[in-house]
Design a protein around this motif. Structure first.
Motif: not given
Length: 511
Positions: A174-180, A291-302, A443-449, A476-479
């Protein structure tokens, strides 16, 4: 009239049965090794009824026949070729990319934000948009975005380092999702927010809602995409879609009126107006890409940052070594960290790469666009000719955990990535995919992390707490998350580098 209703019911029933069962014996008819399945649900019964996590399910599929180069399975009603052989994988993702250029993505849906973005686009439209967005992620653009990321990371780390002792057991996802969220808001949409201090801001609230699209409705659309289009079923609420479009529209109008130029994605899409032979991106297109960068950042990067934090906390020797690297570089740079310096962190880089090995995307998917011959799955089998529309899955997670390719694959060992290029462009290491369709923002994601972890570990110490799950069991209920979430204890470092601490204090006073 009654007879017409009966006849219509028979026709609808017949067509429904044909649709649901037409592919049921696909692999048997073509003499392809395959996993036994049931009608409609295919091979995914245990996942659909939540008896097993998606991660464990894919690993179970992967080990169905360890000697086969590939075999068949069913994702509900769709036949899928699951690939195990690295050479076939490299051929499909890289060497013969033109035969497998697309994903299914969200192309069958009615949501413009999901359909019109780079992840889901096909053919020439994908090539055009990819070519347009690629300049967003050059070294020069990353250097400009570094400043924006650093501001978000400093706000985040300052908040965590000053919270009260009673609140230092935290749900890190939850905290890292706020950062991303803050990073993507400033780097893609040109908006400055602080979601740690203001967790009810619309960008964070609507962003989280938009990423929570996997459930019964998405399963229905997977099985019945045509019905989904007919009945206009959407995964994202209209008010969320309108919110993102309004941000783009308002931002463009403001910048045009006030001659504002900012180093972000919207600016790049604005700059090409009137400069391209092909049709330029309209508001819907721009909103979809942002939006897709928002989607990826909020879910995948966090999620990636959450796994990194988990591994750092549960491997104290790794955390000590990382803090030593951070403190040493801070001493050498007199407390200042630039874009060039952040890329000098070799051990931090190795930690992130090892985390991406342990927790990559579960599968990569490609759709056949032209005839392609697969070699025999086993020595005594025959080749199989794939045709347009057939789908392959590459089980990245399972391959990353295969002892055939990695020594002690379940162990977190960042040292395997130090001074080693053996995994570069390897079909056995593909956290961002491979080939022309690999993640454009890697590269954006790696730098963000990196930026976030530097600021966090320079100020704070991460420790397991009572809720920390070790070893991890996947939900079993999330990805791809632990069953009870990413819980850690966060404490302010008592041995913070004095040069860096002095720099922070000056910055706070000057602000």
């Amino acid at each position: 009239m009654e007879y017409w209703l009966i006849l219509l019911s028979i026709v609808i029933g017949t067509l429904s049965i044909h649709y649901l069962f037409k592919n049921y014996n696909f692999f048997k008819r073509h003499n392809v090794i395959h996993i036994p399945s049931v009608p409609i649900l295919g091979s995914m019964t245990s996942v659909i009824f939540r008896r097993i996590s998606m991660v464990d399910f894919i690993c179970k599929l992967y080990n169905f026949n360890p000697d086969a180069k590939y075999f068949g399975c069913y994702a509900t009603t769709m036949p899928i070729f699951l690939l195990r052989d690295p050479e076939i994988i490299k051929s499909i993702l890289v060497k013969n990319f033109e035969a497998f250029p697309d994903r299914r993505g969200f192309s069958d849906l009615n949501d413009p934000l999901l359909v019109d973005n780079l992840f889901s686009l096909h053919g020439q439209k994908w090539r055009d948009v990819r070519a347009l967005l690629s300049p967003s992620f050059t070294s020069s653009k990353m250097k400009m975005m570094f400043t924006l990321m650093s501001e978000c990371a400093m706000d985040f780390a300052n908040f965590l380092s000053t919270i009260s002792v009673e609140k230092n057991d935290m749900d890190m996802k939850d905290a890292f999702t706020k950062y991303t969220t803050d990073v993507i808001a400033t780097c893609a949409f040109g908006i400055k927010i602080n979601s740690m201090k203001d967790p009810k801001n619309k960008f964070y609230v609507y962003g989280k809602e938009a990423t929570n699209i996997f459930g019964i409705k998405s399963l229905f659309l997977m099985i019945f995409p045509t019905l989904g289009r007919i009945f206009n079923v959407k995964l994202i609420s209209s008010y969320v879609t309108n919110f993102f479009k309004d941000i783009i529209r308002t931002t463009i109008a403001t910048r045009d009126a006030e001659n504002i130029i900012r180093p972000d994605m919207i600016q790049l899409m604005m700059d090409i107006r009137g400069k391209r032979e092909r049709k330029e991106l309209d508001i819907d297109d721009m909103a979809a890409q942002a939006f897709i960068f928002s989607f990826a950042s909020l879910e995948t990067t966090s999620t990636t940052i959450s796994f990194v934090a988990h591994e750092i906390a549960t491997n104290p020797d790794v955390q000590v070594k990382l803090r030593q690297e951070i403190d040493q570089i801070l001493e050498e740079s007199n407390g200042q960290v630039t874009f060039e310096i952040i890329n000098q962190f070799q051990y931090l880089d190795a930690i992130i790469k090892e985390t991406l090995r342990l927790y990559p995307a579960i599968i990569l998917e490609r759709v056949c666009d032209e005839t392609y011959e697969l070699p025999p799955a086993l020595p005594d089998e025959k080749p199989f000719t794939m045709k347009k529309g057939m789908t392959v899955w590459i089980p990245a997670y399972a391959i990353h955990h295969d002892a055939k390719y990695y020594d002690d694959p379940e162990k977190f060992r960042p040292e395997r990535f130090l001074d080693s290029k053996m995994y570069h462009n390897s079909p056995c290491y593909m956290p961002f995919g491979l080939g022309p369709r690999m993640c454009i923002a890697n590269r954006f994601a790696m730098l963000e992390v990196k930026v976030l972890l530097f600021h966090l570990l320079a100020r704070c110490e991460l420790k397991p707490c009572a809720k920390t799950m070790f070893p991890i069991k996947f939900s079993k209920t999330s990805r791809m998350t632990p069953e009870n979430g990413f819980w850690l204890n966060v404490q302010r470092r008592s041995d913070m580098n004095p040069v860096f601490e002095s720099t922070l204090i000056k910055g706070i006073i000057n602000s």
